[in-house]
Design a protein around this motif. Structure first.
Motif, short mmCIF file in Angstrom:
data_model
loop_
_atom_site.label_atom_id
_atom_site.label_comp_id
_atom_site.label_asym_id
_atom_site.label_seq_id
_atom_site.Cartn_x
_atom_site.Cartn_y
_atom_site.Cartn_z
N UNK A 238 21.54 -8.85 10.57
CA UNK A 238 22.02 -9.49 8.97
C UNK A 238 22.62 -7.84 7.42
N UNK A 239 23.65 -9.13 6.78
CA UNK A 239 24.02 -8.21 5.66
C UNK A 239 23.33 -9.03 5.15
N UNK A 240 22.26 -8.34 3.56
CA UNK A 240 22.49 -9.11 2.14
C UNK A 240 22.75 -8.58 1.45
N UNK A 241 23.46 -9.28 0.44
CA UNK A 241 24.12 -8.44 -0.58
C UNK A 241 23.32 -9.25 -2.41
N UNK A 242 22.35 -10.89 -1.86
CA UNK A 242 22.22 -11.38 -2.86
C UNK A 242 20.52 -11.84 -2.95
N UNK A 243 20.26 -12.16 -3.39
CA UNK A 243 18.42 -12.58 -3.97
C UNK A 243 18.04 -13.79 -3.05
N UNK A 245 20.43 -15.04 -0.11
CA UNK A 245 19.99 -14.45 0.92
C UNK A 245 19.09 -13.36 1.28
N UNK A 246 18.03 -13.08 0.33
CA UNK A 246 17.34 -12.04 1.04
C UNK A 246 15.94 -12.88 1.37
N UNK A 247 15.90 -13.87 0.53
CA UNK A 247 15.10 -14.89 0.89
C UNK A 247 15.23 -15.58 2.26
N UNK A 248 16.36 -15.79 2.42
CA UNK A 248 16.76 -16.10 3.97
C UNK A 248 16.08 -15.36 4.85
N UNK A 249 16.62 -13.72 4.64
CA UNK A 249 15.99 -13.46 5.43
C UNK A 249 14.00 -12.99 5.42
N UNK A 300 8.75 -7.77 2.22
CA UNK A 300 9.48 -7.37 1.48
C UNK A 300 10.05 -6.63 2.62
N UNK A 301 10.35 -5.59 2.45
CA UNK A 301 11.59 -5.02 2.93
C UNK A 301 10.46 -3.11 3.28
#
Length: 321
Positions: A238-243, A245-249, A300-301
Motif C-alpha cells: 500500500x501507498x499512503x498519501x492521506x491521514x 489512508x494511514x488509518x486504513x493501514x 503507528x509506523x
C-alpha cells in the motif's frame, strides 16, 4: 690597228655580256632554288597544321590520345624548325621570299599557340572529368550506404513489427487468461454465484482490496520478498498519501510484529514504491539507509532494517461489478 682594237673591244664586250648573262642565269637558278625551298617549308607547315588538326581530333576522342598528339606536335615543331632554317638560308638569296617566310613563321606560332591551348583545355577537361568521377563515386558510395541503412532499418522494422504482433498476441492471450482468472477468482468460488469486488480472503475498503499476510514464525519475509509475494498476485504494497489512508493501514495491521508497507529509504529519503517522497515527516523516524517502514496496530509506523522478517499487507484495485 684601230679596227683590231675595236674588234677586241667588241669581243671583250661580248664576253662581258656572256658573263653577265651567265650570272643572270645563275641568279635565276638561285631564285628558283630559294622559291623551291620556300615551297617545301610551306608544305612542311601545312603538314604540321594537319598533324595539329589530327591531334586535336584525337584529344576530343580520348584523353590518352592527347599524349600521342602532343608528341606528334613536337615532331611537327621540329620540322618547322628545319623549315625555318631553310627559310633563313633562302632569305640570303632572295628578298621576295622574306614575306612568305614571315607568314609561315607566324603560322607556326599560331599552330604552337593552338597546341598549347589544346593542352590546357585537355588538362582542364581531365580535371573536370576527375572531379565529376569523384563526385559520382562519392554519391554512389553514399547511395549504397543509404541503401544498406534502409535495408537495415527495414529489417529492424520487420523485427519490431513481428515483436509487436507477438506482443499483441501475448497480450490478447494474457487478457483472456486474466479474464478467465478473474472469473475463476471472483465469481466461481462464490457460494451465491455472484461476482465479488475482491477475491476470497481479501477485504474491500473504498475502491481497493486489502489482505494481511500473517504467517506463523518463522514464515515472515523480508521487505523485498514480501513485495514479490504481492506482485505475484497482481497486487503490491500500500501507498499512503492521506491521514485516512494511514488509518486504513492501521486497521489492517495485526499483532505487535509489524507489517511491511510500500515505504523505504532511497538516496537518503523516505520514498513510496511509486517514486513519491514522504511529505509527512511526523509519520516515521528519520531516514536510514537500508531501512523500510512497518505499520504496527495502535503504535503507528517505525523504521527497521529491510532484511528483517515481518508480516505484510497487500493491496490491489477492486473489481468493478
Amino acid at each position: 690597228m684601230l679596227v683590231i682594237v675595236s674588234l677586241m673591244l667588241v669581243i671583250v664586250s661580248l664576253t662581258m655580256v656572256t658573263v653577265s648573262l651567265t650570272m643572270v642565269t645563275v641568279s635565276l637558278m638561285l631564285l628558283i632554288v630559294s622559291l623551291t625551298m620556300v615551297t617545301v617549308s610551306l608544305m612542311l607547315v601545312i603538314v604540321s597544321l594537319m598533324l595539329v588538326i589530327v591531334s586535336l581530333t584525337m584529344v576530343t576522342v580520348s584523353l590518352m590520345l592527347v599524349i600521342v598528339s602532343l608528341r606528334m606536335a613536337n615532331v611537327s615543331l621540329t620540322m618547322v624548325t628545319v623549315s625555318l632554317t631553310m627559310v633563313t638560308v633562302s632569305l640570303r638569296m632572295v628578298i621576295v621570299s622574306l614575306r612568305m617566310v614571315i607568314v609561315s613563321f607566324l603560322m607556326v606560332i599560331v599552330s604552337f599557340t593552338m597546341v598549347t591551348d589544346v593542352k590546357q583545355v585537355s588538362l582542364c577537361f581531365l580535371t573536370f572529368v576527375t572531379a565529376v568521377t569523384s563526385v559520382i563515386s562519392e554519391n554512389d558510395a553514399k547511395l549504397k550506404a543509404d541503401n544498406l541503412n534502409l535495408k537495415t532499418q527495414n529489417q529492424d522494422l520487420k523485427r519490431q513489427r513481428n515483436t509487436i504482433q507477438d506482443m499483441e498476441t501475448n497480450w490478447t492471450e494474457l487478457n483472456i487468461s486474466r479474464a478467465q482468472w478473474s472469473i475463476d477468482t471472483y465469481c466461481i468460488h462464490n457460494a451465491e454465484g455472484k461476482c465479488e469486488a475482491c477475491r476470497k480472503g481479501w477485504s474491500l475498503n473504498q475502491k481497493s482490496c486489502y489482505v494481511t499476510i500473517n504467517p506463523n514464525p518463522p514464515g515472515g519475509k523480508t521487505w523485498t520478498e514480501a513485495r514479490e509475494y504481492c506482485r505475484e498476485r497482481n497486487a503490491d504494497f500500500p501507498v499512503v498519501l492521506t491521514e485516512d489512508g494511514k488509518n486504513i493501514i492501521d486497521k489492517y495491521s495485526y499483532g505487535d510484529v509489524g507489517d511491511w508497507i510500500g515505504l523505504r529509504v532511497e538516496d537518503g529519503k523516505w520514498k513510496w514504491i511509486d517514486g513519491t517522497e514522504l511529505n509527512q515527516t511526523s509519520w516515521n523516524g528519520p531516514p536510514v539507509d537500508g531501512h523500510c517502514a512497518v505499520s504496527t496496530q495502535g503504535e503507528g509506523w517505525s523504521s527497521v532494517s529491510c532484511d528483517l522478517r515481518k508480516q505484510w499487507i497487500c493491496v490491489q484495485d477492486a473489481l468493478s461489478v
